[in-house]
Design an enzyme around this catalytic site. Structure first.
Site, PDB file in Angstrom:
ATOM      1  N   GLU A 286     -24.837   6.679 -18.829  1.00  0.00           N
ATOM      2  CA  GLU A 286     -25.521   6.869 -20.115  1.00  0.00           C
ATOM      3  C   GLU A 286     -27.032   6.758 -19.959  1.00  0.00           C
ATOM      4  OE1 GLU A 286     -24.260   7.909 -22.826  1.00  0.00           O
ATOM      5  OE2 GLU A 286     -22.115   7.495 -22.696  1.00  0.00           O
ATOM      6  N   ARG A 290     -29.338  10.052 -20.752  1.00  0.00           N
ATOM      7  CA  ARG A 290     -30.220   9.975 -21.929  1.00  0.00           C
ATOM      8  C   ARG A 290     -31.654   9.623 -21.539  1.00  0.00           C
ATOM      9  NH1 ARG A 290     -26.391   8.029 -26.928  1.00  0.00           N
ATOM     10  NH2 ARG A 290     -24.439   8.102 -25.788  1.00  0.00           N
ATOM     11  N   ASP A 419     -15.088  15.622 -18.087  1.00  0.00           N
ATOM     12  CA  ASP A 419     -15.904  16.739 -18.596  1.00  0.00           C
ATOM     13  C   ASP A 419     -17.163  17.148 -17.816  1.00  0.00           C
ATOM     14  OD1 ASP A 419     -17.071  14.355 -19.468  1.00  0.00           O
ATOM     15  OD2 ASP A 419     -17.023  14.832 -21.598  1.00  0.00           O
ATOM     16  N   GLU A 553     -20.511  19.017 -29.050  1.00  0.00           N
ATOM     17  CA  GLU A 553     -19.874  19.955 -28.106  1.00  0.00           C
ATOM     18  C   GLU A 553     -19.489  21.303 -28.717  1.00  0.00           C
ATOM     19  OE1 GLU A 553     -19.059  16.736 -28.426  1.00  0.00           O
ATOM     20  OE2 GLU A 553     -19.942  15.979 -26.563  1.00  0.00           O
TER      21      GLU A 553
END
Ligand code: DMJ
Length: 659
Positions: A286, A290, A419, A553
């Protein structure tokens, strides 16, 4: 599996297992001050003893479970005199969790080419191995039990020291960054669309960004996220005590929307307040997507040195995560102590495919901007480990143990846990200016296996991507999985001969299915997961899958489909999403997620996720912009929609010269 998960606690050379596993409970709050004090030392020993006994017990269970099927078959063979030649071939197949050497070992024990071996000898062999495992576990437990608390404490300190030394070495490398030539960004700001209706829609999306930003600024400035109903800050444990996630995530969206004052105030905050010298355990993934991604993107758009400096500084802080026996990084890292560990819920102490597989793009840029190859080396090693592993049916399981370098559970997903690994294979190829042939091959091989084993059509013709659990399909698709429509279409141009149209079509079919998942709700926003079983299609059936947290998404896929086909239905669907967001998620204090998209009345989750500003609003804005804003030939989007320029090579010049 549990053996792999527990024994490394006592043997990891990086100390991540021991320190990481216990650090939260014991080290947190200053383990140094407890050193030598009676009660603290006693608690430490007590915890160790418990862990050791537990680990010995698990080892025994593992040994027994592992050998039981063979043993029982052999036993029944002895008791009932059945001929192994009469057993079906399926009886001999290793289960999905079995490793290659287990299968080979099994074959050897049964004798070559299926010829019956000596069952009594094989049984004895198995029992001997169980005994041996048992004794080894007891020996290890005894050795550790014999250690004095001070010795255990000393081991912990030694491990910590080793990590600290590595960190010092890494830091020394970056005391001064080399100058780099800033390349002016291509298409960082676009023209106004010629069509007045489109212009108006685009302006509306910019106004949404203003609403989200202003409320964050007013009620949660400097904190990670906003609680738009309570009108206060929200902090997620993903970032530990690193602050300002919304600011860093929003920087590039502010830039491309030409919100200049807001960009400047965000930049000043980064200069003055963004601090990575904190005692914080963070999610490596993360923080990378980010913070590192957001800072890199802001640098490439604006050329402001502060963003390059901060991105590299943070990259250095993340390096200790790779101190594992295999070099596969830990999921969680204390960026002060450099001690890492994995999510306690992850199969057998494993790292997660979508997490360690989603560092590649940012780390290549960190090497590029710092002039130091260390970042690139770390992620290239991940690729080497992956390439050396057998893939079940060509698929990549979601779990990989960083100590053994072996797969954990055989679960495969193009949604959560898997993913963005696939996304980064394709984008590594594109970002390398199409020179990274290995990434291209890995991507198309993986996609082929996904098509064969995971992609299915519902009875009314909706194409969906199921989840694979050790060979069994769960007919469920996550909101997260919806990004894959855009990915298939983005890769279509470089598909193996004759498959370009096929992948564009597959992208369009996934986009349609995800649209249906929105359209079949009351709120016209999609649930977290939807199913294709029990008589339903593209509908969430479980209460805990009916929420929507402002995720991007689906509009991400619309964005790629729009850019690549210009089919107007993608703008129509995107606008429906804008209206739904305005009708149901917008509140006085910003935008909130919803607990149930099938209800008539909103039940808010009271979080304005930072990715709403980084991704959802950015993709929507791009759908209503001309293609000259951030052209896909020059930029790739990281998985948080941050912009990374293609690292152009002189490949084309070479080709020209060669002619
Ligand atoms: C984002 O943080 C990224 O897109 C990530 O890859 C997965 N999900 C969230 C948003 O849904």
């Amino acid at each position: 599996m549990p053996v792999g998960g527990l024994l490394p606690l006592f043997s990891s050379p990086a100390g991540g297992g021991l320190g990481g596993g216990l650090g939260g409970g014991l080290g947190g709050g200053g383990s140094g001050s407890r050193k030598g004090s009676g009660p603290a030392a006693f608690r430490l020993t007590e915890k160790f003893v418990l862990l050791l006994v537990f680990s010995a017990f698990i080892t025994l269970c593992f040994g027994a479970i592992f050998f039981l099927p063979d043993s029982s078959k052999l036993l029944s063979g002895v008791l009932f005199h059945s001929s192994p030649a009469l057993q079906s071939a399926a009886d001999h197949k290793p289960g999905p969790g079995a490793r290659a050497e287990d299968a080979a070992d099994g074959r050897a024990r049964r004798g070559e080419e299926g010829a019956p071996g000596d069952p009594a000898a094989a049984l004895e062999d198995n029992l001997a191995r169980i005994r041996e495992n048992h004794e080894r576990a007891l020996r290890e437990a005894k050795e550790t039990l014999q250690k004095l608390p001070e010795e255990i404490q000393r081991d912990i300190l030694l491990e910590k020291e080793k990590v600290a030394q590595d960190q010092l070495r890494d830091k020394a490398v970056f005391r001064r960054l080399p100058p780099v030539d800033f390349v002016p960004p291509i298409g960082a700001v676009g023209r106004e669309p010629a069509d007045a209706a489109i212009r108006e829609k685009r302006a509306k999306i910019k106004e949404m960004m203003k609403h989200a930003w202003n409320n964050y600024k007013r009620y949660a400035w400097g904190l990670n996220e906003l609680k738009p109903i309570s009108k206060e800050g929200h902090s997620s444990s993903l970032f530990g005590s690193i602050k300002g996630a919304t600011i860093v995530d929003a920087l590039d969206t502010l830039f491309i929307m030409e919100m200049k004052d807001e960009f400047e105030e965000a930049k000043s905050w980064v200069e003055e307040n963004l601090d990575f010298n904190v005692n914080a355990e963070v999610s490596v993934f993360e923080v990378n997507i980010r913070f590192v991604g957001g800072l890199l993107s802001a640098y490439y758009l604006s050329g402001e040195e502060i963003f390059r400096k901060k991105a590299v500084e943070l990259g250095v802080k993340l390096l200790p995560a790779f101190h594992t026996p295999s070099g596969i990084p830990w999921a969680l890292l204390n960026i002060k102590s450099g001690i890492g560990r994995n999510w306690p819920w992850a199969s057998g102490g494993s790292s997660i495919l979508a997490e360690f597989g989603t560092l590649h793009l940012e780390f290549l840029h960190l090497s590029h901007l710092s002039g130091n190859p260390i970042f690139a080396e770390k992620v290239m090693n991940i690729r080497t480990v992956l390439n050396n592993l057998e893939k079940p049916q060509g698929l990549y399981p979601n779990y990989l143990n960083p100590s053994s370098g072996q797969w954990g559970q055989y679960h495969v997903s193009v949604g959560g846990l898997g993913d963005s690994f696939y996304e980064y294979l394709l984008k590594a190829w594109l970002m390398s200016d199409k020179t990274d042939l290995e990434a291209k091959k890995m991507y198309f091989d993986a996609v082929q296996a996904i098509e064969t084993h995971l992609i299915r059509k519902s009875s009314t013709g909706l194409t969906y991507i199921a989840e694979w659990k050790g060979g069994l399909l769960e007919h469920k698709m996550g909101h997260l999985t919806c990004f894959a429509g855009g990915m298939f279409a983005l890769g279509a141009d470089d598909a193996p001969a004759g498959l370009t149209q096929h992948y564009l079509q597959l992208g369009a079919e996934i986009a349609r299915t995800c649209y249906e998942s929105y359209n079949r709700t009351y709120m016209k926003l999609g649930p977290e997961a939807f199913r294709f079983d029990g008589g339903v299609e593209a509908i969430a059936t479980r209460q805990n899958e009916k929420y929507y947290i402002l995720r991007p998404e689906v509009v991400e896929t619309y964005m790629y489909m729009w850019r690549l086909t210009h089919d107007p239905k993608y703008r129509k669907w995107a606008w429906e999403a804008v209206e739904a967001l305005e009708n149901h998620c917008r509140v006085n204090g910003g935008y909130s997620g919803l607990r149930d998209v099938y209800q008539r009345h909103e039940s808010y989750d009271d979080v304005q996720q930072s990715f709403f500003l980084a991704e959802t609003l950015k993709y929507l804005y791009l759908i209503f912009s001309d293609d000259d804003l951030l052209p896909l030939e020059h930029w790739v989007f990281n998985t948080e929609a941050h912009l990374l320029p293609i690292l152009s090579t002189n490949k084309k010049e070479v080709e020209v010269n060669e002619k």
